[in-house]
Each structure stands twice: as structure tokens, then as C-alpha cells.
Design a protein around this motif. Structure first.
Motif, short mmCIF file in Angstrom:
data_model
loop_
_atom_site.label_atom_id
_atom_site.label_comp_id
_atom_site.label_asym_id
_atom_site.label_seq_id
_atom_site.Cartn_x
_atom_site.Cartn_y
_atom_site.Cartn_z
N HIS A 1 -17.68 -38.51 83.26
CA HIS A 1 -17.05 -39.08 82.06
C HIS A 1 -15.87 -39.95 82.47
N SER A 2 -14.99 -39.38 83.31
CA SER A 2 -13.78 -40.10 83.71
C SER A 2 -14.13 -41.37 84.47
N TYR A 3 -15.14 -41.28 85.33
CA TYR A 3 -15.53 -42.48 86.08
C TYR A 3 -16.03 -43.57 85.14
N LEU A 4 -16.94 -43.20 84.24
CA LEU A 4 -17.54 -44.22 83.37
C LEU A 4 -16.50 -44.80 82.42
N GLU A 5 -15.54 -43.96 82.00
CA GLU A 5 -14.50 -44.45 81.10
C GLU A 5 -13.40 -45.21 81.84
N GLY A 6 -13.46 -45.20 83.17
CA GLY A 6 -12.57 -46.06 83.96
C GLY A 6 -11.28 -45.42 84.42
N SER A 7 -11.14 -44.09 84.29
CA SER A 7 -9.87 -43.51 84.71
C SER A 7 -9.85 -43.04 86.17
N VAL A 8 -10.98 -42.98 86.84
CA VAL A 8 -10.99 -42.76 88.31
C VAL A 8 -11.95 -43.77 88.94
N SER A 9 -11.67 -44.09 90.23
CA SER A 9 -12.46 -45.15 90.86
C SER A 9 -13.81 -44.64 91.39
N ALA A 10 -13.92 -43.32 91.56
CA ALA A 10 -15.21 -42.75 91.98
C ALA A 10 -15.31 -41.33 91.44
N PRO A 11 -16.49 -40.92 91.01
CA PRO A 11 -16.64 -39.55 90.49
C PRO A 11 -16.78 -38.54 91.64
N VAL A 12 -16.43 -37.31 91.36
CA VAL A 12 -16.58 -36.23 92.36
C VAL A 12 -18.06 -36.06 92.73
N GLU A 13 -18.30 -35.88 94.02
CA GLU A 13 -19.65 -35.57 94.50
C GLU A 13 -19.59 -34.21 95.17
N LEU A 14 -20.28 -33.23 94.62
CA LEU A 14 -20.26 -31.88 95.19
C LEU A 14 -21.44 -31.70 96.14
N ASP A 15 -21.13 -31.34 97.37
CA ASP A 15 -22.18 -30.99 98.32
C ASP A 15 -22.70 -29.60 97.91
N LEU A 16 -23.90 -29.58 97.34
CA LEU A 16 -24.37 -28.32 96.76
C LEU A 16 -24.59 -27.24 97.81
N TRP A 17 -24.89 -27.62 99.04
CA TRP A 17 -25.09 -26.59 100.08
C TRP A 17 -23.81 -25.80 100.32
N ARG A 18 -22.67 -26.35 99.94
CA ARG A 18 -21.42 -25.62 100.11
C ARG A 18 -20.99 -24.93 98.82
N HIS A 19 -21.68 -25.24 97.73
CA HIS A 19 -21.22 -24.71 96.44
C HIS A 19 -22.19 -23.77 95.73
#
Ligand SMILES: Nc1ncnc2c1ncn2[C@@H]1O[C@H](COP(=O)(O)OP(=O)(O)O)[C@@H](O)[C@H]1O
Ligand SMILES: [Mg+2]
Length: 306
Positions: free
Chosen positions: A64-82
Motif C-alpha cells: 500500500h505504502s509503495y503504491l501510494e508513494g510514501s516509500v521507494s520500495a516495498p518490503v520483500e520477505l524472504d519466506l525461507w527465513r520467515h
């Protein structure tokens, strides 16, 4: 390839099936990322057993924040660690990348504007270069998320990327009619896409259907039925097959079918081999159907023009 996971209704099994397909493709050695574009209810983290992102990510760093322009890149979670499933830690040998881009916790639906379309297009183009399969789980129905997906994929920047559409539906009358409407009806995928500049035949050819939670009347699950009930189930199944064929959601455009599974009926989760073999709570047919679906998603033959 970018694969948009859609459904006309909520509760079709779109997300849980897509998450399982993502996992299986990664286990088969393909780099996969999963974008939670169910903006009104971004809970893909819950299905992937990521407790910290069960309702989206906190701190205003999600999609949401990325598409609305408030951060330059969205979080990417490495699922193997999560992923909080012991069987997947460490990840099995041969597994490729598996990444989740969650939405924002508390994020909601939002209307789209030109800047958002540009951001979305840049993100999808980058991810399509980096990953073999990009699954985008879209909000149900004729949503802003669907509009956004059709808009960006009509743009020249994304025309070189293969984009495909899956419509998920349950095996009932209402769901069959609804799924056909979403694909081919007024303001559906094809009609809206054409308005936005897609070529009708190409878009039409890139749509396939997935049936979920399909009861198998002949399976042991239904062994205790009265003869009248068993006969009724068979008849109803045959009627649904006919309805699906009439509405153009029949066998020729069917990518896969996942049987009704007791585990999925009670909980949205990843089905692992251990759920079938060790814990013996999920059915082996479910496992096989999800494996087949993962293979077919990545097999160009399944998407050949009809
Ligand atoms: N094959 C299946 N068998 C039984 N229940 C299923 C199956 N697939 C999905 N479900 C259940 O249906 C409900 C809706 O699934 P979900 O993936 O959240 O749908 P959607 O994303 O379309 O809203 C969930 O409780 C899910 O576990
Ligand atoms: Mg969902």
C-alpha cells in the motif's frame, strides 16, 4: 511470467491455493515472488505461516505504502527465513527463492491514479526480470486491484512480459456463473482489458480457471452417504459440468482442480508432504492436485491458444 490470481467472489480459495502453488514452484527450483494485492484484506502472511505479517506488515513499508508513494520500495520477505513451519527450516535441498511482498497492516482499498500505475509497472517489470514466476493475488471482483493489473499490463513497458490470468472458483452454480462473468462478462477481465488497450484474443487466450474445494462423490470422504445422497451428488456434478461448458469455463480452459480437503476447510495453510505422510491430516489427492497445478502453471503447453 506474471500470473494474476483473481476471483469474482471472496472465499473461493484463491489465496490459499495460490500460496501453495507459489511454495511448490519454489520447491521445484523456480524463483517465485508473491504480491499481496488483496488491498482490502492483505492476509497472505497468515497463509504462509508468517506470524509477523499475518495481517500485512507494520511500519508503513508494505505494498500500500509503495503504491501510494510514501516509500521507494516495498518490503520483500524472504519466506525461507520467515515461514514458521519446522519442516521448511532449513529450506529443502533444491529450493529456489520464495519471496512475499505483503500489504500494509490496516491498509484498505484505494482508487488508482497515474503515478500509482507508473509505480506498479516499475515494480512488476523489475520483479518479472528477477523471478521466473510473479504471482499477484488480486482483491476479489471488479476491484481497483484488477483495474490496476489490467491497466499496467496494457502499457508498452510490460508488453514484453508474459502475463496470464487465473480465475478461481468453487464448484457450485453460483461460483461457476460468477467466474464466467468475471472473465467474459460486462466490466470483466476481457472487456475491461480491451478498453485499456489489450488485444482481445490474446487476453482471452491468457485466462484459465481453477476449481477449488471440489467434492469427489466417489471418494472415501463420502462413503457414509445414503444412496439417495450419493446419486444426487453425481447428478449435481454432471449438471455443473454442463453449466461450466455452456459458460466457457469447461475442461478446455481448466488449469486445475483442487479437491475438498479437511485441513483447508478448517485452516488456510501450506500443505506439506508431512501433513499427508507423517501427520496424516491432509489427503494425498490434495497434495497431488497442488503439485500438478504448480507444474501446469509453469508449463507453456497449458496456456497454448485454444
Ligand atoms: N481445497 C479446499 N478444500 C477445503 N477448503 C478450502 C479449499 N481451498 C480453500 N479452502 C478454504 O476456503 C476458504 C477461503 O479460501 P481463501 O484462500 O481465503 O479464499 P479467497 O482468497 O478466494 O478469499 C478458506 O477457509 C480456505 O482454507
Ligand atoms: Mg484471499
Amino acid at each position: 511470467m506474471i500470473l494474476f490470481a483473481t476471483s469474482d467472489k471472496g472465499g473461493t480459495g484463491r489465496s490459499v491455493t495460490s500460496c501453495n502453488v507459489a511454495l511448490r514452484c519454489a520447491l521445484q527450483g523456480h524463483d517465485v515472488c508473491y504480491l499481496d494485492f488483496d488491498f482490502g484484506s492483505p492476509t497472505a502472511g497468515a497463509i504462509f505461516h508468517v506470524d509477523s505479517a499475518a495481517r500485512g506488515i507494520t511500519g508503513g513499508r508494505g505494498l500500500h505504502s509503495y503504491l501510494e508513494g510514501s516509500v521507494s520500495a516495498p518490503v520483500e520477505l524472504d519466506l525461507w527465513r520467515h515461514i514458521e513451519r519446522a519442516e521448511l527450516r532449513p529450506p529443502p535441498a533444491g529450493a529456489a527463492r520464495l519471496v512475499l511482498l505483503p500489504g500494509d497492516e490496516g491498509g484498505g482499498e484505494f482508487p488508482i491514479d497515474d503515478e500509482m500505475i507508473d509505480r506498479c509497472q516499475r515494480l512488476l517489470r523489475r520483479l518479472a526480470e528477477e523471478f521466473e514466476l510473479v504471482i499477484v493475488d488480486l482483491s476479489a471482483g471488479r476491484s481497483y486491484a484488477l483495474q490496476l493489473a489490467l491497466e499496467v499490463t496494457a502499457r508498452p513497458a510490460l508488453r514484453a512480459v508474459t502475463t496470464r490470468w487465473l480465475v478461481f472458483h468453487r464448484w457450485t452454480r453460483q461460483h461457476i456463473i460468477a467466474a464466467a462473468g468475471l472473465a467474459y462478462g460486462d466490466h470483466g477481465i476481457v472487456a475491461t482489458g480491451v478498453d485499456k488497450g489489450h488485444v482481445r484474443d490474446q487476453l482471452d487466450d491468457s485466462v484459465r480457471f481453477v476449481r477449488t474445494a471440489v467434492p469427489a462423490p466417489e471418494s472415501s470422504q463420502f462413503a457414509g452417504l445414503l444412496p439417495t445422497q450419493a446419486a444426487w451428488l453425481q447428478e449435481t456434478d454432471a449438471e455443473l459440468q454442463k453449466l461450466a461448458a455452456r459458460r466457457r469455463v469447461g475442461r478446455s480452459v481448466l488449469l486445475g482442480s483442487v479437491p475438498l480437503d479437511p485441513v483447508l476447510q478448517w485452516r488456510e495453510q501450506l500443505i506439506l508432504d508431512s501433513d499427508v505422510r507423517t501427520l496424516q491430516i491432509a489427503n494425498k489427492e490434495t497434495n497431488a492436485a497442488l503439485d500438478a497445478l504448480a507444474e501446469d502453471v509453469l508449463n507453456d503447453d497449458s496456456w497454448e491458444g485454444l
